[in-house]
Design an enzyme around this catalytic site. Sequence first.
Site, PDB file in Angstrom:
ATOM      1  N   ASN A 105       0.871  -1.179   0.000  1.00 50.36           N
ATOM      2  CA  ASN A 105       0.000   0.000   0.000  1.00 50.36           C
ATOM      3  C   ASN A 105       0.909   1.231   0.000  1.00 50.36           C
ATOM      4  O   ASN A 105       1.492   1.580   1.019  1.00 50.36           O
ATOM      5  CB  ASN A 105      -0.881  -0.019   1.272  1.00 50.36           C
ATOM      6  CG  ASN A 105      -1.715   1.235   1.403  1.00 50.36           C
ATOM      7  OD1 ASN A 105      -1.865   1.994   0.450  1.00 50.36           O
ATOM      8  ND2 ASN A 105      -2.267   1.460   2.594  1.00 50.36           N
TER       9      ASN A 105
ATOM     10  N   LYS B 252       0.056   4.229  -0.225  1.00 49.37           N
ATOM     11  CA  LYS B 252      -0.632   5.406   0.345  1.00 49.37           C
ATOM     12  C   LYS B 252      -0.438   6.586  -0.617  1.00 49.37           C
ATOM     13  O   LYS B 252      -0.443   6.380  -1.825  1.00 49.37           O
ATOM     14  CB  LYS B 252      -0.119   5.715   1.744  1.00 49.37           C
ATOM     15  CG  LYS B 252      -0.086   4.479   2.639  1.00 49.37           C
ATOM     16  CD  LYS B 252       0.091   4.803   4.087  1.00 49.37           C
ATOM     17  CE  LYS B 252       0.338   3.525   4.868  1.00 49.37           C
ATOM     18  NZ  LYS B 252       0.046   3.638   6.279  1.00 49.37           N
TER      19      LYS B 252
ATOM     20  N   HIS C  28      -9.522   1.130   5.086  1.00 47.14           N
ATOM     21  CA  HIS C  28      -8.240   1.368   5.774  1.00 47.14           C
ATOM     22  C   HIS C  28      -8.468   2.345   6.921  1.00 47.14           C
ATOM     23  O   HIS C  28      -9.273   3.277   6.811  1.00 47.14           O
ATOM     24  CB  HIS C  28      -7.225   1.929   4.768  1.00 47.14           C
ATOM     25  CG  HIS C  28      -5.825   1.906   5.295  1.00 47.14           C
ATOM     26  ND1 HIS C  28      -5.382   2.832   6.204  1.00 47.14           N
ATOM     27  CD2 HIS C  28      -4.800   1.067   5.066  1.00 47.14           C
ATOM     28  CE1 HIS C  28      -4.113   2.560   6.504  1.00 47.14           C
ATOM     29  NE2 HIS C  28      -3.736   1.481   5.826  1.00 47.14           N
TER      30      HIS C  28
ATOM     31  N   GLU D  40      -6.834   4.755   7.963  1.00 44.83           N
ATOM     32  CA  GLU D  40      -6.598   6.171   7.642  1.00 44.83           C
ATOM     33  C   GLU D  40      -7.830   6.786   6.974  1.00 44.83           C
ATOM     34  O   GLU D  40      -8.138   7.954   7.168  1.00 44.83           O
ATOM     35  CB  GLU D  40      -5.344   6.313   6.760  1.00 44.83           C
ATOM     36  CG  GLU D  40      -4.083   6.059   7.576  1.00 44.83           C
ATOM     37  CD  GLU D  40      -2.889   5.565   6.775  1.00 44.83           C
ATOM     38  OE1 GLU D  40      -2.914   5.629   5.541  1.00 44.83           O
ATOM     39  OE2 GLU D  40      -1.929   5.096   7.417  1.00 44.83           O
TER      40      GLU D  40
ATOM     41  N   GLU E  93      -5.622  -5.065  10.838  1.00 43.74           N
ATOM     42  CA  GLU E  93      -4.647  -3.997  11.014  1.00 43.74           C
ATOM     43  C   GLU E  93      -4.967  -3.229  12.293  1.00 43.74           C
ATOM     44  O   GLU E  93      -5.761  -2.272  12.266  1.00 43.74           O
ATOM     45  CB  GLU E  93      -4.702  -3.039   9.824  1.00 43.74           C
ATOM     46  CG  GLU E  93      -4.399  -3.682   8.492  1.00 43.74           C
ATOM     47  CD  GLU E  93      -3.720  -2.695   7.554  1.00 43.74           C
ATOM     48  OE1 GLU E  93      -2.611  -2.995   7.107  1.00 43.74           O
ATOM     49  OE2 GLU E  93      -4.279  -1.622   7.296  1.00 43.74           O
TER      50      GLU E  93
ATOM     51  N   GLY F 232       2.030   2.254  10.842  1.00 39.28           N
ATOM     52  CA  GLY F 232       2.947   3.378  10.654  1.00 39.28           C
ATOM     53  C   GLY F 232       3.634   3.824  11.933  1.00 39.28           C
ATOM     54  O   GLY F 232       4.232   4.899  11.981  1.00 39.28           O
TER      55      GLY F 232
ATOM     56  N   SER G 209       3.195  -2.166  10.603  1.00 40.58           N
ATOM     57  CA  SER G 209       4.652  -2.106  10.782  1.00 40.58           C
ATOM     58  C   SER G 209       5.366  -3.424  10.443  1.00 40.58           C
ATOM     59  O   SER G 209       6.335  -3.795  11.102  1.00 40.58           O
ATOM     60  CB  SER G 209       4.995  -1.648  12.202  1.00 40.58           C
ATOM     61  OG  SER G 209       4.448  -0.357  12.434  1.00 40.58           O
TER      62      SER G 209
HETATM   63  C1  PEP Z   1      -0.913   0.056   6.019  1.00 43.44           C
HETATM   64  O1  PEP Z   1      -0.844   1.126   5.447  1.00 43.44           O
HETATM   65  O2  PEP Z   1      -1.888  -0.683   5.818  1.00 43.44           O
HETATM   66  C2  PEP Z   1       0.140  -0.332   6.945  1.00 43.44           C
HETATM   67  C3  PEP Z   1       0.052  -1.483   7.552  1.00 43.44           C
HETATM   68  O3  PEP Z   1       1.157   0.566   7.113  1.00 43.44           O
HETATM   69  P1  PEP Z   1       2.587   0.264   7.821  1.00 43.44           P
HETATM   70  O4  PEP Z   1       3.102  -1.024   7.239  1.00 43.44           O
HETATM   71  O5  PEP Z   1       3.431   1.432   7.478  1.00 43.44           O
HETATM   72  O6  PEP Z   1       2.334   0.124   9.272  1.00 43.44           O
END
Ligand code: PEP
Length: 246
Positions: free
Chosen positions: A11, A13, A93, A95, A161, A167, A205
């Site tokens: 992803n 983003k 997601h 975000e 998640e 992040g 992460s």
């Molecule tokens: C994500 O954007 O779904 C995500 C898991 O980000 P990160 O790996 O940076 O934590």
Amino acid sequence: MRNRRKYSVANFKMNKTRSETVDFLDKLNSLIDTVPKTVLVVCPPITSLGAEFPVDKIWIGVQNINSNESGAYTGEVSIKMIDSHANFVILGHSERREYFNESNEEINKKLITVLKYKLEPILCIGETLKQRKNNEVQKTLKKQLSKCLQNVDSNVIIAYEPVWAIGTGETATSEIIVEAHQMIRNILNDIGFDGEKISILYGGSVNRNNAKELITLDDVDGFLIGGASLDVEHFYDIYKFIEESF
Ligand code: PEP
């Protein structure tokens, strides 16, 4: 024996221009020397769609769509516009839930639209730190799954998640991941799906230092990767760990 597909999903983003996406995909394609058993999906920004991609080993996804097929929705992109350029759509997601106030009801509408056009949704769910501290993980996941999957009868890919791990550099422990993935399978069974047949990815992460261990967990069917997916070699290393786990 389990019979679920495994995924490695990048992803991006709001990162990478169209030419940076093309460079990434060219490089990734050249690093992969066998036919992947892992379903390898890259979700760049929508502005990268339509470029010439080497997509024989890599699938393309998008990070969002509008639930309507067309209409007066300034600035939005509909499924019809991405239809032939992508096969996967990330939905829900955290975000988008947090910054764009996306509700479970809206995510459900998007999901139904994606399925109507025969693309594959990747439904993100997960609890906040406050919900975890208040012992509300089960309640949160159940609410998200039952509302987002209302009137849906096909299997969709789920990404667990936990919001506090996205992040932040703070990966969930193996115990937390196993417990949550089992919880999700049980909830799926309760609401009319066959949880054993649904691929559940972990996201939060993930990087090349933790992926090797996390992919050995029985209930983990791959990863949704944000930050670490922006570097092609880093993403490739994570993909290799999944590939070696078959
Ligand atoms: C994500 O954007 O779904 C995500 C898991 O980000 P990160 O790996 O940076 O934590």
